[in-house]
Scaffold this active site. Structure first.
Site, PDB file in Angstrom:
ATOM      1  N   PRO A 228       0.829  -1.215   0.000  1.00 29.71           N
ATOM      2  CA  PRO A 228       0.000   0.000   0.000  1.00 29.71           C
ATOM      3  C   PRO A 228       0.857   1.256   0.000  1.00 29.71           C
ATOM      4  CG  PRO A 228      -0.758  -1.572   1.663  1.00 29.71           C
ATOM      5  CD  PRO A 228       0.548  -2.085   1.153  1.00 29.71           C
ATOM      6  N   THR A 230       2.437   2.668  -2.584  1.00 31.63           N
ATOM      7  CA  THR A 230       3.580   2.720  -3.487  1.00 31.63           C
ATOM      8  C   THR A 230       3.267   3.404  -4.813  1.00 31.63           C
ATOM      9  OG1 THR A 230       3.021   0.457  -4.139  1.00 31.63           O
ATOM     10  CG2 THR A 230       4.760   0.724  -2.529  1.00 31.63           C
ATOM     11  N   GLY A 231       2.080   3.939  -4.998  1.00 33.64           N
ATOM     12  CA  GLY A 231       1.797   4.749  -6.181  1.00 33.64           C
ATOM     13  C   GLY A 231       1.129   4.019  -7.314  1.00 33.64           C
ATOM     14  N   THR A 233      -2.186   3.653  -7.931  1.00 29.06           N
ATOM     15  CA  THR A 233      -3.265   4.495  -8.465  1.00 29.06           C
ATOM     16  C   THR A 233      -2.704   5.747  -9.117  1.00 29.06           C
ATOM     17  OG1 THR A 233      -4.721   3.668  -6.716  1.00 29.06           O
ATOM     18  CG2 THR A 233      -5.413   5.658  -7.881  1.00 29.06           C
ATOM     19  N   HIS A 448      18.516  -0.542  29.792  1.00 29.01           N
ATOM     20  CA  HIS A 448      17.985  -1.361  28.691  1.00 29.01           C
ATOM     21  C   HIS A 448      18.473  -0.846  27.334  1.00 29.01           C
ATOM     22  CE1 HIS A 448      14.764  -4.073  27.057  1.00 29.01           C
ATOM     23  NE2 HIS A 448      14.927  -3.265  26.025  1.00 29.01           N
ATOM     24  N   GLU A 449      18.338   0.443  27.108  1.00 22.73           N
ATOM     25  CA  GLU A 449      18.743   1.006  25.820  1.00 22.73           C
ATOM     26  C   GLU A 449      20.266   0.988  25.659  1.00 22.73           C
ATOM     27  OE1 GLU A 449      16.653   1.522  23.501  1.00 22.73           O
ATOM     28  OE2 GLU A 449      14.973   1.145  24.863  1.00 22.73           O
ATOM     29  N   ASP A 524      10.911  -7.026  22.638  1.00 20.01           N
ATOM     30  CA  ASP A 524      12.201  -7.556  22.180  1.00 20.01           C
ATOM     31  C   ASP A 524      12.103  -9.058  21.959  1.00 20.01           C
ATOM     32  OD1 ASP A 524      13.265  -5.042  22.413  1.00 20.01           O
ATOM     33  OD2 ASP A 524      14.070  -5.368  24.415  1.00 20.01           O
TER      34      ASP A 524
END
Length: 655
Positions: A228, A230-231, A233, A448-449, A524
């Site tokens: 959807p 991606t051009g 139409t 965590h990051e 994760d």
């Protein structure tokens, strides 16, 4: 790394050449719909006029007198003349000129009335009753209007029945004939291959003699497939602007109706209209609404959809093929289409419109940046590199969101920070102060990051770290952003195993620092499990299961595969589960080993995040004692989040 779903968009309109000679003039347009309302309007005007006439006649109606009042007025000398018919109806005129009517019960045989009329010298005349044509027409006018209305209603019903019940059998296609869309191929950025495929169709319709001399037959149908946005139409509208032939546009849902046979009737009417205007183009958007695979063991069949599909198959390549008519269709669900629709002779060509690559994204961003004021620090090449997996619709939304952020900041110039914030807004959600974390939660997210970022920086095949932040946005409590140096089409096994380790890095860091995990690693684990499952089941990367793949083999542009029965035994499923768990344990152990050997760097990156809240990839390199700038990026965006981590890469391309 995050790969998201991609389009080509407008540049500047290009002028088309002069239209070629057509073999026959187009059919005259249908009469305007307002003509059908003329009889009803005439009926309303007639009723209005009749009401006025009736009111005027009531105003000029003579005064009605009872028999007693008549005798009293005669006795008083107020009556000048009377006319009496044989039925006893009396009309006359008073001395002041006023007309009156009355009735005599015993007619003129009443001696008292006759004596009074004689004494008062009233002129008496005996008349025969007369009926005027005007009075007859006035009395019959309501009946005539009623009959005329039912005659009109009957004729209108017969016309509607001739074209289907209530006209629902007529095609709902929008015809671009005299006025065509102004979109041309110059408005479509990138996608030179798909444009070339469609250009040949347009050229065949405009100059069929060139192909006939070489013995070539033009395609009857072109199917455009892709994710959807991606051009598809947009490209079809460009065909309408370039073709210089009549263009009939309709959606697949326009054939669907409650009554069985209506869709087939609309298909016949659509192709009949196209033949009248041949050479012409029919564009059917979302053809999967009527072109889904028939049968397939379905318990409940859809007779209406099947008949509509059968009629389309017959129109495209039946006993009476639609010569001079090319059908262009678009869908993002090619896996559900009926094989009979895709065979040569119907849709001869399938044009794949994929997500745009970096060069095409740069061109698309340039199109959408036209008319906007960009700051000196905005580099569209950097933005294009930081938007892998974005469709043309996503890029258009990105530019618009960046403009909105600039307006919120009180500026008319869009800066690089606006594009960065806009991408975070699209991928992660709105960043609000109400999402502020508690101090212990903020430290847990920082750990965590930091685990994600360090494992990514220490892995040989992982993508470079671009940015790490602990600012909550949407459902994400923190983000580790990785951007590829080059766009990949094939993913080696080493890259995938490093990707598993990066996803397990956050959980491994929490266990190393706090001695326990948290709910922040849920996404994760889900992403890592999905990637490991595909490695074992589809990519043949398990030495125990062997080089066996169980993928569907068809593109799924709208998501994961359909739920179906497993094409393998229960024992094979047990092996798959064991191999997936083995890959995840290996990735977790590898992440824990890397972080344990760099515990000092983990603590320093955690403190830096708590101090700044956002750091970039060069800071991670400096903490590790390496030359800053490995795979460096500036202000771009690609994310791995804790709390709501995006999906892993879509997977290696199949050779």
């Amino acid at each position: 790394m995050l790969e998201r779903p991609c389009v080509s968009h407008r540049s500047s309109p290009a002028k088309s050449g002069p239209p070629p000679d057509r073999p026959k003039p187009p059919a005259p347009p249908p009469p305007p719909r307002w003509r059908a309302w003329l009889p009803a309007i005439g009926l309303l005007i007639s009723i209005f006029i009749f009401s006025l006439l009736s009111g005027g006649m009531r105003q000029n109606r003579p005064q009605e007198l009872s028999y007693t009042d008549l005798k009293a007025k005669v006795a008083a000398g107020q009556v000048k003349s009377v006319n009496i018919d044989k039925d006893g109806h009396v009309d006359g005129k008073l001395q002041d000129g006023t007309r009156f009517t009355s009735g005599v019960p015993t007619a003129i045989g009443d001696p008292e009335l006759a004596k009074l009329l004689d004494e008062k010298d009233v002129q008496v005349t005996r008349v025969e009753p007369q009926t005027s044509l005007a009075s007859v027409l006035v009395s019959l006018l309501p009946l005539l209007l009623f009959v005329a209305f039912f005659i009109y209603l009957g004729r209108s019903t017969r016309r509607q029945l001739a074209s289907g019940i209530g006209g629902i059998g007529r095609s709902r296609a929008k015809v671009f004939d005299a006025e065509r869309p102004d979109t041309t191929f110059a408005d479509v950025a990138g996608y030179e291959g798909p444009k070339r495929e469609v250009t040949e169709v347009v050229d065949f319709l405009k100059t069929p003699d060139r192909y006939s001399r070489a013995g070539a037959v033009g395609p009857k149908g072109v199917l455009m497939v892709g994710p959807p946005g991606t051009g598809k139409t947009l490209l079809a509208r460009a065909v309408a602007g370039e073709a210089q032939v009549p263009f009939l546009s309709v959606t697949g849902s326009g054939f669907v109706e409650l009554f069985v046979g209506v869709g087939a009737s609309r298909v016949r009417d659509l192709f009949a209209e196209a033949r009248k205007r041949a050479p012409s183009i029919i564009f059917i958007d979302e053809i999967d609404a009527i072109g889904q695979r028939r049968g397939g063991g379905a318990v409940i069949s859809n007779d209406e959809r099947d008949q509509t599909l059968n009629q389309m198959l017959a129109e495209m390549d039946g006993f009476d093929p639609a010569t001079g008519v090319v059908v262009i269709a678009a869908t993002n669900r090619p896996e559900v289409l009926d094989p009979a629709l895709l065979r040569p002779g119907r849709f001869d060509r399938q044009v794949v419109i994929p997500l745009p690559n970096q060069r095409e994204r740069r061109a698309i961003l340039g199109v959408h940046a036209i008319g906007k004021k960009l700051g000196d620090d905005v580099d569209l090449d950097v933005i294009a590199r930081g938007t892998p997996g974005f469709s043309g619709a996503d890029l258009a939304n990105l530019v618009n969101e960046a403009a909105i952020f600039a307006v919120r900041a009180g500026r008319e110039v869009i800066m690089a920070v606006d594009f960065s914030d806009a991408r975070d807004r699209i991928l992660l959600g709105l960043r609000e102060a109400s999402n502020a974390l508690l101090p212990d939660e903020q430290r847990a997210v920082a750990v965590h990051e930091s685990g994600h970022a360090l494992v990514a920086a220490l892995s040989d095949h992982a993508d470079p770290v671009a940015k790490v932040t602990i600012l909550p946005a949407g459902q994400a409590l923190g983000v580790t952003e990785q951007l590829p140096v080059d766009e990949r089409h094939l993913y080696p096994e080493g890259y995938l195993k490093d990707s598993l380790a990066v996803r397990m890095g956050g959980r491994a860091a929490e266990q190393l620092v706090f001695g326990e995990g948290s709910t922040g690693a849920s996404n994760d684990l889900a992403g890592a499990t999905d990637l490991a499952t595909r490695m074992v089941r589809e990519f043949g990367m398990s030495p125990v299961l062997g080089p066996v793949g169980f993928s569907s083999g068809s593109p799924m542009y709208l998501g994961t595969e359909e739920v179906r029965s497993r094409p393998y035994a229960e024992a094979t499923q047990r092996v798959i589960d064991e191999e997936v768990a083995k890959l995840l344990r290996q990735a977790d152990a590898r992440a824990a080993e890397l972080l344990s050997s760099h515990r000092d760097a983990l603590d320093r990156l955690t403190e830096l995040l708590l101090e700044r809240e956002t750091v970039d990839g060069t800071d991670v390199d400096e903490i590790l004692g390496r030359v800053p700038g490995r795979g460096a990026t500036v202000g771009a965006t690609g994310h791995t989040a804790s709390g709501a981590e995006p999906s892993p890469p879509s997977g290696p391309a199949k050779p």
